[in-house]
Structure formats: C-alpha cells, structure tokens
Design a protein around this motif. Structure first.
Motif, PDB file in Angstrom:
ATOM      1  N   UNK A 289       0.851  -1.192   0.000  1.00 16.17           N
ATOM      2  CA  UNK A 289       0.000   0.000   0.000  1.00 16.17           C
ATOM      3  C   UNK A 289       0.890   1.246   0.000  1.00 16.17           C
ATOM      4  N   UNK A 290       0.366   2.312  -0.586  1.00 15.10           N
ATOM      5  CA  UNK A 290       1.117   3.561  -0.705  1.00 15.10           C
ATOM      6  C   UNK A 290       0.477   4.603   0.197  1.00 15.10           C
ATOM      7  N   UNK A 291       1.200   5.005   1.219  1.00 13.16           N
ATOM      8  CA  UNK A 291       0.697   6.008   2.153  1.00 13.16           C
ATOM      9  C   UNK A 291       0.790   7.395   1.530  1.00 13.16           C
ATOM     10  N   UNK A 292      -0.285   8.180   1.656  1.00 19.48           N
ATOM     11  CA  UNK A 292      -0.295   9.529   1.072  1.00 19.48           C
ATOM     12  C   UNK A 292       0.214  10.542   2.097  1.00 19.48           C
ATOM     13  N   UNK A 293       1.489  10.440   2.434  1.00 20.60           N
ATOM     14  CA  UNK A 293       2.060  11.311   3.465  1.00 20.60           C
ATOM     15  C   UNK A 293       3.041  12.332   2.900  1.00 20.60           C
ATOM     16  N   UNK A 294       3.540  12.119   1.695  1.00 17.73           N
ATOM     17  CA  UNK A 294       4.484  13.044   1.074  1.00 17.73           C
ATOM     18  C   UNK A 294       3.745  14.343   0.722  1.00 17.73           C
ATOM     19  N   UNK A 295       4.446  15.485   0.799  1.00 16.27           N
ATOM     20  CA  UNK A 295       3.753  16.738   0.486  1.00 16.27           C
ATOM     21  C   UNK A 295       3.260  16.758  -0.961  1.00 16.27           C
ATOM     22  N   UNK A 298      -0.229  15.302  -1.324  1.00 21.68           N
ATOM     23  CA  UNK A 298      -1.335  16.233  -1.085  1.00 21.68           C
ATOM     24  C   UNK A 298      -1.644  17.023  -2.352  1.00 21.68           C
ATOM     25  N   UNK A 299      -0.600  17.430  -3.083  1.00 22.82           N
ATOM     26  CA  UNK A 299      -0.808  18.170  -4.326  1.00 22.82           C
ATOM     27  C   UNK A 299      -1.543  17.291  -5.336  1.00 22.82           C
ATOM     28  N   UNK A 300      -1.134  16.034  -5.421  1.00 22.57           N
ATOM     29  CA  UNK A 300      -1.773  15.104  -6.344  1.00 22.57           C
ATOM     30  C   UNK A 300      -3.223  14.867  -5.942  1.00 22.57           C
ATOM     31  N   UNK A 301      -3.452  14.706  -4.644  1.00 22.29           N
ATOM     32  CA  UNK A 301      -4.798  14.476  -4.111  1.00 22.29           C
ATOM     33  C   UNK A 301      -5.710  15.678  -4.331  1.00 22.29           C
ATOM     34  N   UNK A 302      -5.189  16.870  -4.102  1.00 25.47           N
ATOM     35  CA  UNK A 302      -6.043  18.058  -4.136  1.00 25.47           C
ATOM     36  C   UNK A 302      -6.148  18.703  -5.516  1.00 25.47           C
ATOM     37  N   UNK A 303      -5.032  18.711  -6.268  1.00 23.99           N
ATOM     38  CA  UNK A 303      -5.018  19.428  -7.544  1.00 23.99           C
ATOM     39  C   UNK A 303      -4.961  18.520  -8.763  1.00 23.99           C
TER      40      UNK A 303
END
Length: 674
Positions: A289-295, A298-303
């Motif tokens: 699994x890939x944890x979404x903890x890298x800054x 967040x950019x990929x998740x939000x933008x």
C-alpha cells in the motif's frame, strides 16, 4: 541501544500508517499496473531553479539506468499486463544507453519520453527517426515553461525556447505524437495559459488540439513543506473509487537506481523519500500500500498531477450528503441501528464530532501499529482517553465499539491488569471479539486480559460489575449517547474504587441543546444532540460528591454540514477530555493549604513531566504549589507513588490563587477554576 533503534523504527512505521493525531492515514492499494516509469538519472544538461528532481549536469542523486537494469522489469511488467513504458529524468537523452533502451522498449509497448528538447535530443534526432516505424508508438512530452519566450529562457538559458519549439515541430513532422508540459503561474488561470499556447501552436504550424499539461510548483527534493495530512476518512469522503484508481500510485510505478541498487518506487514524485521504495520487483511493489504522506501526495490528491498520459484529471464530484429523517422519538434501538447498520465505517459520519484530531502520544502510537485495521476503521471517537500509570489496573471502557481504546489499554495494563469493554451494538462487538486471540498473541500475553460484554452502559450492575471494583472508567464519545446520564454517572462512581478515576473524551456544548433537537436521530448519532452542557456535567458529578472536574484537553468542533449547522444554531461544540476522581474530600472551590507537590518522574511513558489537566503540568523534580483538591488527586489515587506531596489541611490560607480565569462566556471553563 537496539531497543531505542527498534522503537524509532516503529514510530517511523506509525507515521507511514497514521496521522499525528492517530487517524488512519490515507493510502492507496495498487490496482493494475498500467504504466511503468523508468528514471534515467538526475543528470541533466540544464540546471532549472524549480526542478523538483534537483537535476543538473553534476547531480547523480539518482543514477543512470542501463539496458541490463531495465530488461528484467520490462519482462516482469509484460507478464502482468502493463500498457505503457514511460521515461523521465533528469534529461533522458543525456543517458548514454537511452537510445538502446528506447529501441528495446518500443518492441513491446507504447512509450512516453519526457524531455527538455534541447541539445541532447538534437544530437540524437537522426538516431530516433527510425523509431517512427517501430511496432509501438512513441510520444514526446516537451518542457516549455511558458508560451512566453522570455520567461522560458529566463529559467533554461538563452535561445532554449526557440530550440525546444523547433525540435517539437520536427518531432511532429517526423510523425511522433507530441505534447507540452508547462509551469503553472500562480497569478494565471489554466484557461488563459491554454489559450496562449494554442496561439503559439497556430503560429508554429502545430495542432491546436495538442495536449498541454500544467504543473504546479512541486518544490525541490527533500523539501520540508507543511501541508494538511490526508486521512483515510477524507480520501473516501471526497473521492470516488474511480478517482482513487486514477491516482498515479494506483496504476503506475517507477524504477530507479540509487547507490547501485535498482528499486521500484511508488510513483514519479516521491523518489526523495526512501519510505516509498516498495521493493526490488514489481510483484512486491504492487502488493504494497502507498501512504499519502508526502507533500506531493497532497498536491496530487487536491489538484491532480498529470505525469501520466493514461490518466486524465477527473472533475471532483460533489457527493450528496444524505440525511436520515425520522419523526418518531429516538431510542436505544435507533442508536444501535445508526452505529450498527447505517455507519459502515467512521467515514460515513457527517461531522467531525466523533472523530479525534487530538495528537496521540508516542507510547500509544507504538501500540496502534499492532491493532488490526478493521478495528480502527470501524471505531468512532472524539479524543484519546488513555490515562497514564495503568499497569495492573482494572479498566472499563464504556461504549467500547470495536475495541480500539480497550486494546490499547489491554497492552498498557499488562497481563496482571484487566480490561472490560461494554457496548450495546452487536456489529461493533463482533469486530472487537473477533481479534481477542490475535491481539493477545501480538501483545505477547499467555492469556487474554480483555473481555467484551454486551449491555447498556447505564446498567453495569446487570453485567455483574461489583461496587468499588474498578480502578478507571474510560469512554470515547459515548456518554453523550446515554438517555439517562444521571443513572450512568451513579453507576460509574458505584463501581469505581476509592481514589478511582473517570477519564473520558466527549462532546460538550457551550449552552444547553434545545429539547426539540434531542430526538433527531442524525444529531444523536453524530454525538451532538446529547452533548452535555459543561456546567450541567459539573453539577451532576457535584451532586454525587465529586465537585472538581478537570479538563485535560479541548478543541472546538467544526461543523461543515450546513443542514446540521443550521439546526445547532449558535451553540458551540467542543471535543474535551476530562477527568473526575472518586475522592471524598474534594471541595467546590480551590482552597489554599500551603501544600506542595513534586513529580518524581517515575511514570514510564512520561518520565520528564506529568499533565494533570490543561493548567497543571508538573516537571520532574520541580516543586509546585497546589490547592487542596490537587494535592488529594496526587496523594489519594494511583498517582501517589509517583509524587511527593508536602503539607496537609491543618492550616487554611483562603482561596487558592488561580490567577486570571476570565474567559469568553461561550468558552468551556474548568469547573475548579484552578
């Protein structure tokens, strides 16, 4: 020393799996490998100031791959159905073996190459012309920072814009697919950027429909960028399954080489963090699994970050916030229905009232790593009511749900302690009981020290809980659900031993919740309708003989659901962790008897300081003046062996000087006022 290193490693694992406050961190389970990236190395002929890889002519942070490095991964990728191979750098054409690599890869699948389209590409242009006749298509994505020549050349060097544009045209004329990657300007809209690029394409004889990919500033490698943490709850409440599957870490991986070792990383954006090294084979990587903890996560998740051409940015969908309506009076069966049937996981909640944002101490983080994910997913709570110095104690967890807090305490009380979880909901208890043997083995115990009982928290007598038999009673956002809070509090203090403690987290209100809202099933299920007005709680325990309520932590709850917000009106809601001790000589005011308390530093989990409440922090070895109530709390409870308390109540000096306790009328006050 080895134990210290092991613990540091576990806390690193914790940060991979949990946010700072103990929420499950968002993660993505890889679906199908559609695209495999190869990082050709961070050496580049240019030195661009914004390069998120930090590439330059002498940067060897990521080493150049060779054809022999790549071949095993191409073979493995083909076996599992990969659709495309993609290449990035640095500048791929600086890699001495890149022509051979590209020649080989194009025999099997379509390929994408990210290039700055300058001298290295120009030098190899004749060699790649024949690739247009390969079995599979070759696409080039050319870096043009801007449609404005001056802005582009400012970053990349004089005349680089003209060269890149000329090579873009030549690649198009040869018959290759081409696209453009540009930098997003903070003060410029995407539509304006696209309009100006289309003008440029028209002027240059290029297709105006050519793809334009805009990148935001991704920062330099290892940049310490503070961004909001993404919880699993947020991921599943803001993105559909389709949108999650279109995150790059779901369908793509990247092969790169560091210190002579070839590894598979989660995606193209996280190669500066070794936690995203998922193994030496694609099989390993696709199971991790890939944890979404890298800054950059967040950019990929939000933008949305379109490194890939297989994925297109999907418009964010607004999910309708369905509300349960019911006119009849609400009862315990409705609550059981809400928590057992309506809520499949805590991500179905409509407010954050039942979700903790409180930071979790390190000793709890270490335990959370061992707790099964199903327990965590289906657990509802608004705080972290895990008291200190509990070894050997008997603890009751009221409304234990799936048992997260109960299992944490199971570890902390040890084999000589005992934990009893009580809940009325079959579905929750089924999960809790399911893992008793698993958790006992994980904690290294010979036999379980935990049990779960079905029943109502107001009826501890019917569950066989005897008078004065329990050291600590905890609960996490459950007291508000009780329909008979007076009876509940009586039962709690009946079963507590003298010197025992009620330590719980719950929702409190700045004013009394209107009666008409107390029958609203959603407001009840969301822990709002039954919220105690803090002063009413103080009055209730005062009637039982325990007038000093201590607030350990407090945060205001934000209500974003507009329908619920309108119902609640101007009342402010707070998630608070409070403690009340069963001590007979507590007074309703803080009285001064000249007493002094010193923390000995003997509590294993907190050797340097001890927090009694939000205004009493005891440093190890430092004497501190205390009121009579505080002295009793430290000398007549399980904390007595960890403190030296000097003085008694033989001489009274009046009210204890609590300092300025003026607060906004809507702010929750500490009942004692200390």
């Amino acid at each position: 020393m080895q134990e210290i290193l092991n613990e540091k490693h576990r806390l690193k694992d914790y940060s991979w799996n949990f946010t700072e406050n103990g929420e499950m961190r968002a993660y993505v389970k890889p679906a199908k490998l559609k695209e495999l990236w190869f990082h050709t190395g961070t050496i580049c002929n240019l030195r661009c100031p914004f390069c998120f890889e930090g590439s330059s002519p002498n940067n060897n942070r990521i080493e150049q791959l060779t054809l022999s490095d790549i071949k095993p991964f191409i073979e493995e990728a083909l076996e599992i159905g990969v659709e495309r191979f993609s290449f990035t750098g640095g500048e791929p054409f600086v890699n001495k073996e890149f022509i051979k690599i590209l020649d080989y890869a194009l025999n099997f699948k379509d390929c994408l190459v990210l290039t700055n389209a300058t001298e290295p590409l120009l030098k190899n242009l004749d060699k790649i012309k024949s690739f247009v006749n390969k079995p599979y298509k070759l696409t080039f994505r050319i870096s043009l920072d801007s449609y404005d020549e001056a802005l582009h050349d400012k970053n990349r060097g004089a005349d680089k814009f003209r060269l890149s544009l000329e090579l873009l045209k030549k690649l198009h004329e040869i018959g290759f697919n081409v696209s453009v990657a540009c930098q997003s300007a903070a003060n410029e809209s995407t539509s304006h950027i696209n309009e100006n690029f289309v003008k440029l394409f028209n002027q240059s004889g290029l297709l105006e429909t050519m793809e334009i990919v805009s990148f935001v500033d991704l920062k330099r490698p290892n940049a310490e960028v503070k961004v909001p943490e993404i919880t699993k709850a947020q991921l599943y409440s803001t993105k559909s399954d389709e949108e999650i599957e279109n995150l790059m870490c779901s369908y793509s991986k990247m092969v790169l080489k560091k210190d002579g070792k070839v590894s598979v990383y989660a995606c193209t954006l996280v190669d500066d963090d070794e936690q995203y090294d998922l193994g030496s084979t694609l099989k390993e990587a696709m199971q991790a699994k890939v944890s979404l903890k890298h800054h950059r996560c967040f950019i990929c998740y939000s933008d949305g970050v379109l490194c890939s051409q297989l994925s297109s940015k999907i418009a964010k969908k607004q999910r309708e916030e369905g509300m349960i309506t019911k006119e009849a009076a609400v009862n315990k069966d409705d609550i059981k229905e809400y928590y057992g049937k309506v809520l499949k996981t805590k991500y179905d909640l409509k407010t954050s009232a039942c979700c903790s944002t409180e930071s979790v101490p390190d000793y709890v983080k270490s335990i959370l790593l061992d707790i099964e994910e199903e327990i965590l997913d289906k657990f509802y709570g608004c705080g972290s009511p895990i008291p200190l110095a509990v070894e050997g104690c008997t603890v009751i967890d009221l409304g234990c749900g799936t048992g997260r807090d109960a299992y944490i305490l199971s570890k902390l009380v040890g084999e000589n302690g005992r934990v009893i979880g009580i809940d009325m909901t079959d579905e929750q208890l089924d999960v809790a009981k399911k893992y008793i043997d698993v958790m006992t083995e994980k904690f290294g115990f010979k036999k379980p020290n935990i049990e779960f009982k079905k029943g109502y928290i107001e009826e501890l007598d019917k569950l066989g809980i005897e008078d004065n038999s329990v050291d600590i009673v905890i609960s996490n956002c459950v007291v508000n659900l009780s329909f008979d809070k007076s009876k509940l509090l009586k039962e709690i203090f009946r079963v507590l031993k003298p010197g025992g403690e009620l330590y719980f987290s719950d929702v409190f209100a700045s004013r009394r919740i209107p009666e008409e809202l107390k029958t609203d099933p959603v407001l009840i299920g969301e822990c709002i309708a039954g919220a105690f007005y803090i002063e009413d709680f103080r009055r209730a325990v005062t009637k039982l003989g325990y007038p000093d309520v201590r607030v350990v932590s407090s945060r205001e709850i934000e209500i974003t659901n507009q329908e619920i917000k309108q119902k609640v009106g101007l009342a402010k809601l707070y998630s608070q962790t409070v403690r009340v001790f069963k001590i007979d000589d507590l007074e309703d005011k803080c009285e001064d008897y000249g007493q002094v308390a010193t923390y000995l530093g003997t509590i294993t989990e907190e050797p340097n300081s001890f927090i009694l409440d939000d205004h009493h922090i005891f440093e190890k070895g430092k004497p501190m003046l205390v009121c009579g109530n505080t002295a009793s709390m430290l000398s007549q409870t399980r904390y007595a062996k960890h403190f030296k308390v000097f003085g008694d109540r033989s001489i009274h000096y009046g009210l204890f000087d609590c300092g300025d306790d003026k607060q906004n009328n809507d702010e929750p006050k500490n009942a004692c006022g200390c």
